[in-house]
Design a protein around this motif. Structure first.
Motif, PDB file in Angstrom:
ATOM      1  N   GLY A   1       9.333  12.216   4.069  1.00 38.42           N
ATOM      2  CA  GLY A   1      10.197  12.830   5.066  1.00 38.42           C
ATOM      3  C   GLY A   1       9.531  12.796   6.423  1.00 38.42           C
ATOM      4  N   ASP A   2      10.244  13.303   7.418  1.00 37.53           N
ATOM      5  CA  ASP A   2       9.736  13.306   8.783  1.00 37.53           C
ATOM      6  C   ASP A   2       8.781  14.472   8.996  1.00 37.53           C
ATOM      7  OD1 ASP A   2      11.111  11.041   9.726  1.00 37.53           O
ATOM      8  OD2 ASP A   2      12.948  12.216   9.917  1.00 37.53           O
ATOM      9  N   VAL A   3       7.867  14.287   9.938  1.00 40.49           N
ATOM     10  CA  VAL A   3       6.986  15.371  10.372  1.00 40.49           C
ATOM     11  C   VAL A   3       7.095  15.488  11.890  1.00 40.49           C
ATOM     12  CG1 VAL A   3       5.360  15.175   8.471  1.00 40.49           C
ATOM     13  CG2 VAL A   3       5.006  13.800  10.512  1.00 40.49           C
ATOM     14  N   ARG A   4       6.908  16.686  12.360  1.00 43.46           N
ATOM     15  CA  ARG A   4       6.969  16.952  13.796  1.00 43.46           C
ATOM     16  C   ARG A   4       5.727  17.747  14.183  1.00 43.46           C
ATOM     17  NH1 ARG A   4      10.600  19.979  13.477  1.00 43.46           N
ATOM     18  NH2 ARG A   4       9.977  22.003  14.328  1.00 43.46           N
ATOM     19  N   VAL A   5       5.007  17.256  15.184  1.00 43.88           N
ATOM     20  CA  VAL A   5       3.786  17.916  15.628  1.00 43.88           C
ATOM     21  C   VAL A   5       4.066  18.647  16.931  1.00 43.88           C
ATOM     22  CG1 VAL A   5       1.373  17.613  16.292  1.00 43.88           C
ATOM     23  CG2 VAL A   5       2.362  16.147  14.537  1.00 43.88           C
ATOM     24  N   GLU A   6       3.806  19.951  16.938  1.00 43.93           N
ATOM     25  CA  GLU A   6       3.990  20.765  18.139  1.00 43.93           C
ATOM     26  C   GLU A   6       2.674  21.442  18.484  1.00 43.93           C
ATOM     27  OE1 GLU A   6       7.137  23.508  17.389  1.00 43.93           O
ATOM     28  OE2 GLU A   6       8.728  22.005  17.622  1.00 43.93           O
TER      29      GLU A   6
ATOM     30  N   PRO B   1       0.835  -1.206   0.000  1.00 44.10           N
ATOM     31  CA  PRO B   1       0.000   0.000   0.000  1.00 44.10           C
ATOM     32  C   PRO B   1       0.867   1.252   0.000  1.00 44.10           C
ATOM     33  CG  PRO B   1      -0.774  -1.586   1.635  1.00 44.10           C
ATOM     34  CD  PRO B   1       0.546  -2.086   1.142  1.00 44.10           C
ATOM     35  N   LEU B   2       0.279   2.348  -0.409  1.00 46.98           N
ATOM     36  CA  LEU B   2       1.021   3.603  -0.530  1.00 46.98           C
ATOM     37  C   LEU B   2       1.731   3.971   0.754  1.00 46.98           C
ATOM     38  CD1 LEU B   2       1.758   6.204  -2.055  1.00 46.98           C
ATOM     39  CD2 LEU B   2      -0.442   7.154  -1.340  1.00 46.98           C
ATOM     40  N   GLN B   3       1.015   3.876   1.878  1.00 46.53           N
ATOM     41  CA  GLN B   3       1.621   4.271   3.145  1.00 46.53           C
ATOM     42  C   GLN B   3       2.842   3.418   3.460  1.00 46.53           C
ATOM     43  OE1 GLN B   3       0.440   6.939   5.453  1.00 46.53           O
ATOM     44  NE2 GLN B   3       2.592   6.527   5.885  1.00 46.53           N
ATOM     45  N   GLY B   4       2.770   2.120   3.139  1.00 40.06           N
ATOM     46  CA  GLY B   4       3.910   1.244   3.395  1.00 40.06           C
ATOM     47  C   GLY B   4       5.118   1.615   2.556  1.00 40.06           C
ATOM     48  N   ILE B   5       4.897   1.941   1.280  1.00 40.85           N
ATOM     49  CA  ILE B   5       6.003   2.338   0.408  1.00 40.85           C
ATOM     50  C   ILE B   5       6.639   3.626   0.905  1.00 40.85           C
ATOM     51  CG2 ILE B   5       6.582   3.135  -1.917  1.00 40.85           C
ATOM     52  CD1 ILE B   5       6.135   0.215  -1.975  1.00 40.85           C
ATOM     53  N   LEU B   6       5.801   4.614   1.250  1.00 45.55           N
ATOM     54  CA  LEU B   6       6.331   5.902   1.697  1.00 45.55           C
ATOM     55  C   LEU B   6       7.048   5.776   3.036  1.00 45.55           C
ATOM     56  CD1 LEU B   6       3.418   8.322   0.708  1.00 45.55           C
ATOM     57  CD2 LEU B   6       5.506   7.797  -0.557  1.00 45.55           C
ATOM     58  N   ASP B   7       6.513   4.949   3.935  1.00 44.56           N
ATOM     59  CA  ASP B   7       7.191   4.737   5.221  1.00 44.56           C
ATOM     60  C   ASP B   7       8.569   4.127   5.002  1.00 44.56           C
ATOM     61  OD1 ASP B   7       5.063   5.774   6.594  1.00 44.56           O
ATOM     62  OD2 ASP B   7       4.213   3.842   7.177  1.00 44.56           O
ATOM     63  N   TRP B   8       8.652   3.171   4.074  1.00 44.99           N
ATOM     64  CA  TRP B   8       9.946   2.551   3.789  1.00 44.99           C
ATOM     65  C   TRP B   8      10.907   3.577   3.199  1.00 44.99           C
ATOM     66  CZ3 TRP B   8      12.947   1.988  -0.542  1.00 44.99           C
ATOM     67  CH2 TRP B   8      14.021   1.094  -0.450  1.00 44.99           C
ATOM     68  N   ALA B   9      10.436   4.356   2.254  1.00 45.91           N
ATOM     69  CA  ALA B   9      11.302   5.354   1.605  1.00 45.91           C
ATOM     70  C   ALA B   9      11.774   6.392   2.612  1.00 45.91           C
ATOM     71  CB  ALA B   9      10.551   6.021   0.461  1.00 45.91           C
ATOM     72  N   LYS B  10      10.875   6.794   3.527  1.00 50.50           N
ATOM     73  CA  LYS B  10      11.265   7.779   4.539  1.00 50.50           C
ATOM     74  C   LYS B  10      12.298   7.195   5.490  1.00 50.50           C
ATOM     75  CE  LYS B  10       8.508   8.659   7.999  1.00 50.50           C
ATOM     76  NZ  LYS B  10       7.362   9.139   8.807  1.00 50.50           N
ATOM     77  N   HIS B  11      12.102   5.952   5.894  1.00 53.08           N
ATOM     78  CA  HIS B  11      13.015   5.319   6.839  1.00 53.08           C
ATOM     79  C   HIS B  11      14.410   5.142   6.243  1.00 53.08           C
ATOM     80  CE1 HIS B  11      14.266   2.763  10.168  1.00 53.08           C
ATOM     81  NE2 HIS B  11      14.715   1.883   9.280  1.00 53.08           N
ATOM     82  N   TYR B  12      14.455   4.757   4.971  1.00 51.91           N
ATOM     83  CA  TYR B  12      15.759   4.451   4.356  1.00 51.91           C
ATOM     84  C   TYR B  12      16.280   5.586   3.469  1.00 51.91           C
ATOM     85  CZ  TYR B  12      15.466  -0.343   6.015  1.00 51.91           C
ATOM     86  OH  TYR B  12      15.412  -1.465   6.806  1.00 51.91           O
ATOM     87  N   LYS B  13      15.656   6.769   3.586  1.00 50.90           N
ATOM     88  CA  LYS B  13      16.109   7.877   2.743  1.00 50.90           C
ATOM     89  C   LYS B  13      17.597   8.192   2.932  1.00 50.90           C
ATOM     90  CE  LYS B  13      14.637  12.479   1.205  1.00 50.90           C
ATOM     91  NZ  LYS B  13      15.973  13.053   1.130  1.00 50.90           N
ATOM     92  N   PRO B  14      18.121   8.256   4.167  1.00 48.38           N
ATOM     93  CA  PRO B  14      19.566   8.512   4.309  1.00 48.38           C
ATOM     94  C   PRO B  14      20.420   7.446   3.618  1.00 48.38           C
ATOM     95  CG  PRO B  14      18.440   8.846   6.403  1.00 48.38           C
ATOM     96  CD  PRO B  14      17.449   8.223   5.479  1.00 48.38           C
ATOM     97  N   ALA B  15      20.026   6.171   3.724  1.00 48.42           N
ATOM     98  CA  ALA B  15      20.790   5.096   3.097  1.00 48.42           C
ATOM     99  C   ALA B  15      20.709   5.186   1.577  1.00 48.42           C
ATOM    100  CB  ALA B  15      20.280   3.736   3.579  1.00 48.42           C
ATOM    101  N   LEU B  16      19.524   5.521   1.049  1.00 50.46           N
ATOM    102  CA  LEU B  16      19.378   5.661  -0.395  1.00 50.46           C
ATOM    103  C   LEU B  16      20.247   6.803  -0.918  1.00 50.46           C
ATOM    104  CD1 LEU B  16      15.489   5.218  -0.748  1.00 50.46           C
ATOM    105  CD2 LEU B  16      17.258   3.536  -1.282  1.00 50.46           C
ATOM    106  N   ASP B  17      20.269   7.908  -0.179  1.00 48.56           N
ATOM    107  CA  ASP B  17      21.112   9.032  -0.591  1.00 48.56           C
ATOM    108  C   ASP B  17      22.588   8.641  -0.569  1.00 48.56           C
ATOM    109  OD1 ASP B  17      18.860  10.561  -0.900  1.00 48.56           O
ATOM    110  OD2 ASP B  17      19.019  11.544   1.060  1.00 48.56           O
ATOM    111  N   ALA B  18      22.991   7.906   0.476  1.00 49.44           N
ATOM    112  CA  ALA B  18      24.390   7.502   0.575  1.00 49.44           C
ATOM    113  C   ALA B  18      24.793   6.565  -0.555  1.00 49.44           C
ATOM    114  CB  ALA B  18      24.632   6.829   1.928  1.00 49.44           C
TER     115      ALA B  18
END
Length: 930
Positions: free
Chosen positions: A352-357, A319-336
């Protein structure tokens, strides 16, 4: 012809005489040794969708069908069409026919239907010459050899198959379909079938030197990037450039998303799973051409793929959310790793990450939340901007930068209650009232506000010294529960079963309030149905003997005099009808606590009783009702709008956000949200749960057959109703329907209620059972909605010389009548109307209850039963509900069950059936506003 069991069919292909490609037929096949004879056409597949589709496809490529499709509007005859149509029409027909032939072949292969080339008219089909479809596309390979006379070249298919060395036939061009020996094959979608035509008869094609450059430019350049090319005698540059990995996110037909890995070498793209080892490009040097071969680095590619799949667990389809979660988690590794991530989708999703304040402020009884979502690309968005998306259950929210943000599922669960009930005072802020603090629980915020609003846990919650009663343990729990809400400034509803002592628990709270407030205490107003006003007076005198109590009823002059003494009283007891009539005077006073006994009386928010109740000025509110929601969710809103006005918000919003969704789906999320929000303000205990010593209560539904004359009368009234409904408009229909429903109910009980002398089967059954009980030690409560029905029973008892008591809305000496039944052993039967005796009576001398007719509100029946089955009862109670078979009374039972499901789903502490009750008390009927 229709296919019968065990009938053999086949798809036959043949070269068309009208156009370039092939036609087809779908026929029955008749076995003849090792061969088949052609039979009739298949014309009906029955329920088999695949067979019917094959029939349609074959019919669509007949000359008649093609003419009707492409030539009838231009050419007068079919013959002229096929003889004179120009090249554009012929090409159009070729493409249409080709697509249908390809679909038919793949469909026949998928359904194990034999495929043959059609033989001559008298020839048999050789079973050994059946054609077999190859599902995977085959590769095309070319070899170019430069000579002094020009260029020789050849094509091979698949693993080196030379077409001219085999039986080769091109069936269609676009899409491609061809047959080599007994295998039907195809190229991928980028190549057409006619590429094979020159090579069906010869292996090599010679291109003279004088036209070789023109040939290369017109032909080879078009397909060079799509096929494998080898050459001899040409300038060939072999390149091994560094590659760059790329990940593409794509949507697949299932609705999930797919990650596709590819590698780019010097602008040439290779799919990770492709077997192609190099890319060949032709360079035009003017007088000559050259080949550039770009080679893949397989070892490097496999290392990248291994790390993605084995180390980083890259999902293939998810599902879309699963793909995006994976891409967000491994984004630093993919860039490297230098891997480009590209979204080949109609929407571009934020990864990318989100922060709720949140920034919170407490202003009096309101808690103001300013919640902001921060994205790691620098964008900030107030959560309120996502309010509608969260309420709608949408997965996507379009950000101001054009990217789509996938709202996490946990956000929907966490913030939906806040978005539903929180008051949006400006664009960025949501305000929560202290009564709604349940909304803050999932957010783990607002601790200071919750602490400020919470009742002091260390405050004295002992029983008041002036209480002349010993409370049972569960009653002490109820007392402390109400006291906690009182101190926290919230209204609440004690919903205990009838007979569990709601009155004495409330009196204890009243005494505690009076003791703690001291000189600042304001009088307490108790509003109750007229039938229980005297019970309140008696209970107050009994359990709070030192408190001054005023019963505010009687004539207008008397009430005006009483009101002048109200400020000096501890408790003022009045009726709902009196409150409604005198609200202009009662509403001017400031009350300490208002107690709404049997609060379902003001369930209709369009009524004048509700207006009066809602306008009372007071510091605290307590509702008492075993049935706080009798009929529908609107009644729940009505009650809460009085007890905690800010809790459920505006009635229109409540209708759209809860009434409609919950009626459509009791198990939906809106039901859970509403249940969690109102649950803190309801306390419900059943007799079975808290009274271990309470005797058993057994109930039985007695189904009574109507007499023949009674049945005839009932059927005639049904027919009359149907005719009236057909003859009149909608408004008249409503009036006629209500009138007829009442009449049908009366006939089902006793035809005498409508002036008929027909005997009643139900009354015969009732009197027979009462006769069996006559002279025993058992006392019986006999309830009916119809006073006239009780009069019929009373006359039968008079005729038999039986002693009985009767209580109706017209009874003035209620206490005397009740005392006569309770204390006179000769008075064995008590006839009571549901309205007059359904609440507030303690009749534990009775151990039998007869319900002569069902009411739409099952809760009213339960209240009636609770007159006998309550504290103080020593014997088992037997309840008999009398139902006439085949009448509206049976339908009433189904309505009771349906409405019970609604109440149980929303108020989780409620386990009893809740139905519709009247909105007035006995004193004066009320004219509703709406």
């Amino acid at each position: 012809m229709t296919i019968e069991n065990n009938k053999k069919t086949g798809l036959l292909l043949y070269p068309s005489t009208q156009w370039k490609g092939y036609g087809m037929e779908f026929r029955f096949l008749h076995p003849s040794g090792d061969a088949f004879r052609q039979g009739d056409f298949v014309t009906d597949g029955g329920d088999d969708a695949a067979i019917n589709r094959l029939i349609t496809l074959c019919e669509a490529v007949t000359p008649e069908s093609i003419y009707n499709m492409a030539g009838r509007n231009t050419f007068r005859t079919q013959k002229k069409f096929f003889a004179e149509a120009d090249a554009s029409i012929r090409n159009y027909v070729d493409r249409i026919v080709a697509r249908k032939v390809v679909e038919a072949v793949t469909l026949a292969a998928a359904n194990a239907i034999p495929i043959f080339f059609k033989p001559g008219p008298k020839e048999l089909l050789d079973a050994n010459r059946q054609l077999h479809y190859v599902d995977e596309p085959v590769a095309l390979h070319t070899f170019y050899r430069k000579t002094g006379e020009g260029i020789d070249y050849r094509l091979t298919v698949g693993h080196g198959i030379v077409p001219s060395s085999h039986r080769t036939a091109v069936i269609s061009n676009e899409p491609s379909l061809f047959c080599i020996d007994d295998k039907i094959m195809h190229f991928d979608s980028s190549l057409n079938g006619n590429l094979l035509l020159p090579f069906t008869k010869k292996e090599w094609i010679k291109i003279p030197q004088r036209v070789e450059m023109e040939y290369f430019r017109k032909m080879i350049f078009k397909i060079a990037s799509k096929i494998d090319i080898d050459s001899e005698g040409f300038d060939v540059r072999e390149l091994h450039p560094a590659g760059k990995p790329r990940l593409f996110m794509e949507m697949v037909v299932t609705g999930d998303y797919h990650l596709r890995l590819s590698f780019v070498y010097d602008g040439k793209n290779f799919e990770a799973g492709s077997k192609k080892e190099k890319s060949v490009t032709l360079l035009d040097g003017g007088d000559s051409v050259s080949f550039v071969c770009i080679h893949r680095n397989r070892e490097w590619e496999e290392a990248i793929a291994h790390r993605l799949t084995d180390d980083m667990h890259m999902p293939k389809n998810a599902p879309l959310q699963g793909i995006l979660d994976w891409a967000k988690h491994y984004k630093p590794a993919l860039d490297a790793m230098g891997i480009e991530f590209e979204q080949l989708t109609s929407k571009k999703y934020y990864i990318g990450d989100v922060r709720v304040e949140h920034d919170d402020t407490v202003v009096g009884d309101w808690f103001q939340l300013h919640i902001v979502v921060h994205f790691d690309d620098g964008l900030s968005v107030p959560l309120t901007s996502m309010r509608q998306a969260i309420l709608n259950g949408d997965s996507l929210y379009l950000l101001p930068n054009g990217k789509s943000f996938v709202i996490p599922d946990e956000w929907k669960a966490r913030y939906s209650p806040l978005m539903l009930f929180g008051l949006k005072k400006d664009a960025d802020t949501i305000s929560v009232h202290r009564s709604q603090q349940q909304l803050l629980m999932p957010l783990s915020i607002g601790d200071e506000a919750k602490a400020a609003w919470r009742a002091d846990d260390t405050a004295d919650d002992s029983l008041p010294t002036g209480l002349a009663a010993t409370l049972r343990p569960y009653q002490e729990v109820g007392y402390r529960w109400m006291l906690g809400h009182l101190r926290a400034g919230n209204g609440c509803c004690l919903s205990d079963d009838m007979g569990l002592g709601k009155t004495v628990q409330t009196i204890a709270v009243i005494l505690k309030y009076r003791a703690e407030a001291g000189a600042a205490a304001r009088p307490v107003l108790v509003v109750a149905p007229a039938s229980v006003v005297h019970n309140w007076r008696n209970e107050l005198h009994r359990f709070a003997p030192h408190q001054r109590v005023i019963v505010y009823t009687g004539t207008t002059v008397h009430r005006q005099l009483l009101l002048t003494y109200a400020d000096g009283a501890a408790v003022v007891v009045t009726t709902y009808a009196t409150l409604r009539n005198d609200i202009s005077m009662i509403g001017q006073k400031e009350w300490g606590i208002v107690v709404y006994d049997e609060s379902q009386v003001f369930k209709n928010s369009d009524s004048m009783t509700y207006d009066a109740v809602a306008s009372i000025r007071c510091r605290h509110r307590i509702a008492l009702s075993g049935t706080p929601m009798e009929n529908n969710l609107r009644e729940l809103w009505t009650l809460m709008s009085v007890l905690n006005p800010a809790l459920l918000g505006d009635e229109n919003d409540f209708r759209s956000n809860f009434i409609h969704p919950i009626n459509a789906n009791l198990a939906g999320k809106n039901t859970a949200v509403l249940r969690d929000l109102v649950a803190p303000y309801f306390l419900r205990r059943t007799k079975a749960a808290v009274l271990d010593s309470l005797p058993e209560c057994q109930d039985e539904t007695v189904y009574c057959d109507m007499t023949p004359a009674q049945t005839s009368l009932y059927v005639a009234e049904q027919s009359r109703m149907r005719n009236l409904l057909l003859e009149h408009d909608a408004h008249s229909n409503t009036i006629n329907a209500l009138s007829t429903i009442m009449k049908l109910r009366q006939i089902a009980c006793a035809p005498a209620l409508v002036g008929s002398e027909a005997p009643s089967g139900k009354m015969a059954e009732v009197m027979e059972r009462l006769t069996d009980l006559r002279g025993t030690s058992h006392k019986v409560l006999i309830f009916s909605e119809f006073k006239q029905l009780l009069n019929i029973v009373a006359k039968a008892m008079d005729d038999r010389g039986w002693s009985y008591a009767m209580l109706t809305g017209e009874t003035r000496d209620r206490e005397g009548v009740i005392d006569h039944f309770q204390n006179d052993a000769s008075c064995q039967f008590f006839l009571i109307t549901l309205k007059a005796g359904g609440v507030g009576l303690n009749l534990t001398e009775a151990d039998y209850v007869f319900l002569l007719d069902p009411w739409w509100n099952h809760a009213v029946e339960e209240q009636a039963i609770s007159r006998a089955h309550r504290q103080g009862q020593r014997r088992a109670v037997f309840v008999y509900k009398f139902i006439s078979v085949g009448t509206l009374e049976e339908q009433i039972l189904k309505v009771q069950d349906h409405k019970q499901s609604l109440a149980n789903a929303v108020i989780k502490c409620m386990n009893e059936s809740n139905e519709e009750a009247d909105d007035t008390d006995e004193e004066t009927p009320e004219d509703g506003k709406g």
